[in-house]
Design an enzyme around this catalytic site. Sequence first.
Site, mmCIF file in Angstrom:
data_model
loop_
_atom_site.group_PDB
_atom_site.id
_atom_site.type_symbol
_atom_site.label_atom_id
_atom_site.label_comp_id
_atom_site.label_asym_id
_atom_site.label_seq_id
_atom_site.Cartn_x
_atom_site.Cartn_y
_atom_site.Cartn_z
ATOM 1 C CE1 TYR A 30 0.842 -0.189 4.516
ATOM 2 C CE2 TYR A 30 -0.124 1.985 4.315
ATOM 3 C CZ TYR A 30 0.615 1.061 5.031
ATOM 4 O OH TYR A 30 1.128 1.403 6.260
ATOM 5 N NE ARG A 49 6.830 4.503 0.750
ATOM 6 C CZ ARG A 49 6.544 5.387 1.707
ATOM 7 N NH1 ARG A 49 7.467 5.747 2.583
ATOM 8 N NH2 ARG A 49 5.332 5.895 1.794
ATOM 9 N NE ARG A 99 -5.747 -19.405 5.009
ATOM 10 C CZ ARG A 99 -4.696 -20.109 5.433
ATOM 11 N NH1 ARG A 99 -4.531 -21.377 5.074
ATOM 12 N NH2 ARG A 99 -3.782 -19.543 6.213
ATOM 13 C CG HIS A 101 0.593 -20.804 3.505
ATOM 14 N ND1 HIS A 101 -0.470 -21.550 3.923
ATOM 15 C CD2 HIS A 101 1.070 -20.160 4.603
ATOM 16 C CE1 HIS A 101 -0.640 -21.371 5.227
ATOM 17 N NE2 HIS A 101 0.281 -20.531 5.656
ATOM 18 C CE LYS A 145 3.031 3.471 3.302
ATOM 19 N NZ LYS A 145 3.107 3.497 4.757
ATOM 20 C CD GLU A 177 9.598 2.216 10.765
ATOM 21 O OE1 GLU A 177 9.409 3.177 10.007
ATOM 22 O OE2 GLU A 177 9.383 1.032 10.426
ATOM 23 C CG LEU A 201 8.015 2.900 5.026
ATOM 24 C CD1 LEU A 201 7.709 1.598 4.302
ATOM 25 C CD2 LEU A 201 6.750 3.691 5.245
HETATM 26 N N1 PDD Z 1 2.535 5.398 7.421
HETATM 27 N N2 PDD Z 1 7.150 4.258 9.187
HETATM 28 C C1 PDD Z 1 6.020 3.561 9.181
HETATM 29 C C2 PDD Z 1 5.989 2.227 9.849
HETATM 30 C C3 PDD Z 1 4.871 4.072 8.531
HETATM 31 O O1 PDD Z 1 3.727 3.340 8.496
HETATM 32 C C4 PDD Z 1 4.927 5.354 7.927
HETATM 33 C C5 PDD Z 1 3.751 5.974 7.232
HETATM 34 C C6 PDD Z 1 6.145 6.064 7.986
HETATM 35 C C7 PDD Z 1 6.300 7.407 7.347
HETATM 36 O O2 PDD Z 1 6.328 7.315 5.942
HETATM 37 P P1 PDD Z 1 5.849 8.516 5.027
HETATM 38 O O3 PDD Z 1 6.609 9.701 5.465
HETATM 39 O O4 PDD Z 1 6.237 8.090 3.664
HETATM 40 O O5 PDD Z 1 4.376 8.679 5.219
HETATM 41 C C8 PDD Z 1 7.231 5.483 8.628
HETATM 42 C C9 PDD Z 1 1.385 5.810 6.663
HETATM 43 C C10 PDD Z 1 1.082 7.264 6.739
HETATM 44 C C11 PDD Z 1 0.219 4.916 7.027
HETATM 45 O O6 PDD Z 1 0.470 3.727 7.233
HETATM 46 O O7 PDD Z 1 -0.924 5.368 7.043
#
Ligand code: PDD
Length: 276
Positions: A30, A49, A99, A101, A145, A177, A201
């Site tokens: 996503y 990304r 279903r 894996h 992501k 993070e 991320l």
């Molecule tokens: N999340 N780290 C994680 C684990 C995140 O889920 C996000 C963003 C970030 C920051 O990334 P960015 O600056 O590209 O938004 C860092 C989004 C906003 C979400 O999951 O809704």
Amino acid sequence: MVYLNGNFIEKDQAYVSVMDRGFLFGDGIYEVFPAYNRKIIGLDSHLNRLQDGLDAISIKNPHSKDEWKNLINKIISFDSINENQAVYLQISRGSDKNRKHTYGELKPTVFIQSSVIKLREKSTLLNGLSAITREDIRWLKSDTKATSILANTLYAQEAKNNDAEETILYRDGIVTEASSSNVFMVKDKCLFTHPKGPNILPGVTRKKTIECAKASNLKVVESRFTKQQLMEADEVWVTSSTREILPITSIDGIEISNGCAGPIWSLVYDQYQLLK
Ligand code: PDD
């Protein structure tokens, strides 16, 4: 209105199969694109990304960059009132007959929706926000992501349960993070953040924050720092597309930066606003 597999339809009419691997396994990628005044900050970085994520889990990108841009802009245009929106885009591997894996060639499921971004005023942010900390037990592909972010949602809920803005994560004593944002600290006028790699991320806001800091003549170091160093920092910030740059002034109930947003946050925050 939302976009689902080629059609713009009402959200309450949008359904996917129970056999969708996004539903069964969280097997998908996503992105969240922040649009301010209807213009997305870092559109190409977000699309790059997205491509990296799809490559990482071997899903063929169903659209070209220009096609994505058109779809995203169309979704933004449906809301005639709100200028600031977060566009959520999800691609799952698709649905299979049964279903299991493993997977073969499937048609990816594409879903796009938009929601309103409500930012807090700078005057409110100056009071600072609180965070809690937890051990980072997520998989070592946190640079992808993926839609399977159960751990992140649990960390976010823990923050909420503690009336905190975020849960800051550390692994082997090193700050990685936060549940849905990247972490920065300021020490002696120098900005530190965890280097890119499998533990975090690569946030687009992180990248923009680094650019804004450099434009403000600040020194930026992408290197690891400990939870202890975080607690002794002059300033701590978290960054994300939907929350921009937030000052954290209390961690686990301990005051950071005298309990107020710091001057360097204010400088970089102002610089970031110029991107809009
Ligand atoms: N999340 N780290 C994680 C684990 C995140 O889920 C996000 C963003 C970030 C920051 O990334 P960015 O600056 O590209 O938004 C860092 C989004 C906003 C979400 O999951 O809704």
